[in-house]
Design a protein around this motif. Structure first.
Motif, mmCIF file in Angstrom:
data_model
loop_
_atom_site.group_PDB
_atom_site.id
_atom_site.type_symbol
_atom_site.label_atom_id
_atom_site.label_comp_id
_atom_site.label_asym_id
_atom_site.label_seq_id
_atom_site.Cartn_x
_atom_site.Cartn_y
_atom_site.Cartn_z
ATOM 1 N N ARG A 93 1.026 -1.384 0.212
ATOM 2 C CA ARG A 93 0.019 -0.003 -0.015
ATOM 3 C C ARG A 93 0.991 1.142 -0.034
ATOM 4 O O ARG A 93 1.753 1.206 0.709
ATOM 5 N N GLN A 98 -5.488 4.197 -0.395
ATOM 6 C CA GLN A 98 -6.281 3.297 0.452
ATOM 7 C C GLN A 98 -6.330 2.214 -0.203
ATOM 8 O O GLN A 98 -6.579 1.057 0.537
ATOM 9 N N ALA B 31 -14.263 1.601 4.415
ATOM 10 C CA ALA B 31 -13.735 1.227 3.036
ATOM 11 C C ALA B 31 -14.228 -0.130 2.472
ATOM 12 O O ALA B 31 -14.169 -0.926 3.316
ATOM 13 N N GLN B 50 -14.309 4.690 -0.511
ATOM 14 C CA GLN B 50 -13.765 4.927 1.039
ATOM 15 C C GLN B 50 -14.675 5.466 1.977
ATOM 16 O O GLN B 50 -14.626 5.731 2.975
ATOM 17 N N SER B 96 -10.789 2.814 7.031
ATOM 18 C CA SER B 96 -10.446 3.833 6.241
ATOM 19 C C SER B 96 -8.915 4.590 6.710
ATOM 20 O O SER B 96 -8.649 4.469 7.882
ATOM 21 N N ILE B 97 -7.945 4.401 5.914
ATOM 22 C CA ILE B 97 -6.831 5.171 6.394
ATOM 23 C C ILE B 97 -6.676 6.502 7.183
ATOM 24 O O ILE B 97 -5.847 6.795 7.607
ATOM 25 N N SER B 98 -7.814 7.137 6.737
ATOM 26 C CA SER B 98 -7.859 8.456 7.615
ATOM 27 C C SER B 98 -8.324 8.359 8.864
ATOM 28 O O SER B 98 -8.046 9.123 9.704
ATOM 29 N N THR B 104 -4.241 -1.150 7.688
ATOM 30 C CA THR B 104 -5.531 -1.273 7.930
ATOM 31 C C THR B 104 -5.721 -2.632 7.025
ATOM 32 O O THR B 104 -5.653 -2.721 6.058
#
Lengths: 112, 117
Positions: A93, A98, B31, B50, B96-98, B104
């Motif tokens: 990644r 994402q 996501a 996402q 979500s990466i946020s 993740t």
């Protein structure tokens, strides 16, 4: 975009021996590298992962190593057992992205 | 098993027909993803989302469409424009990466095997 190459596509080892699967990635901004195991007829499941700030990680008989300079990472399975037979996928990644990009998969067969 | 459910397990489609594959998750993940699995080609990303009401094309989006009207659901439609739809389709979800940083884990459903007859 990121590209992940995985080798070999098939691997056969004797029970008790070690198995090594290698992956290379293209984007130096990648910072997360998971490995998934997919047994026949089942869903892929995470077995181990590594972040870019770590060079090696172990969990019992499995380990993952990461070489950021060369942009490759490897899965090592020691003392292989019949239940290790499966398809293994590496992935990468890119930081801030994402999506996971997967390798082509390696079919590992453990011979009794 | 639980968390992310795909249905049906097997699906047969006649040429020229659209079909929709279901994917539902109760992991509270923002996501969601659709991958296609073909022998020797690994997992190729079709679409991902996402957040509700937003989605992005993956590497092989042509001939597919998705919607994300609810957080729990991310259905995939295989349209007649997809020339080689016979494959194993996997849905996945993750934080979500946020919210979760870069670490993740993706959780996969059991897959739907689509065959064109």
């Amino acid at each position: 975009g990121e590209n992940v190459e995985q080798h070999p596509s098939t691997l056969s080892v004797q029970e008790g021996d070690s198995a090594v699967i290698k992956c290379t990635y293209s984007d130096s901004a990648s910072n997360y590298f998971p490995w998934y195991k997919q047994e026949l007829g089942k869903r892929p499941q995470l077995i181990i992962d590594i972040r870019s700030n770590v060079g090696e990680k172990k969990d019992q008989r499995i380990a993952v190593t990461l070489n950021k300079t060369a942009k490759h990472f490897s899965l090592h399975i020691t003392e292989t057992q019949p239940e290790d037979s499966a398809v293994y996928f590496c992935a990468a990644r890119v930081q801030g992205a994402q999506k996971l990009v997967f390798g082509q998969g390696t079919r590992l067969t453990i011979n009794p | 098993d639980g968390g992310i459910t795909q249905s049906p397990k097997y699906l047969f489609r006649k040429e020229g027909q659209n079909v929709t594959l279901s994917c539902e998750q109760n992991l509270n993940h923002d996501a969601m993803y659709w991958y296609r699995q073909d022998p020797g080609q690994g997992l190729r990303l079709i679409y991902y989302s996402q957040i509700v009401n937003d989605f992005q094309k993956g590497d092989i989006a042509e001939g597919y469409s998705v919607s994300r009207e609810k957080k729990e659901s991310f259905p995939l439609t295989v349209t007649s424009a997809q020339k080689n739809p016979t494959a194993f389709y996997l849905c996945a979800s993750s934080i979500s990466i946020s919210k979760g940083g870069s670490i993740t884990e993706a959780f996969f459903g059991q897959g739907t095997r689509l065959t064109v007859v």
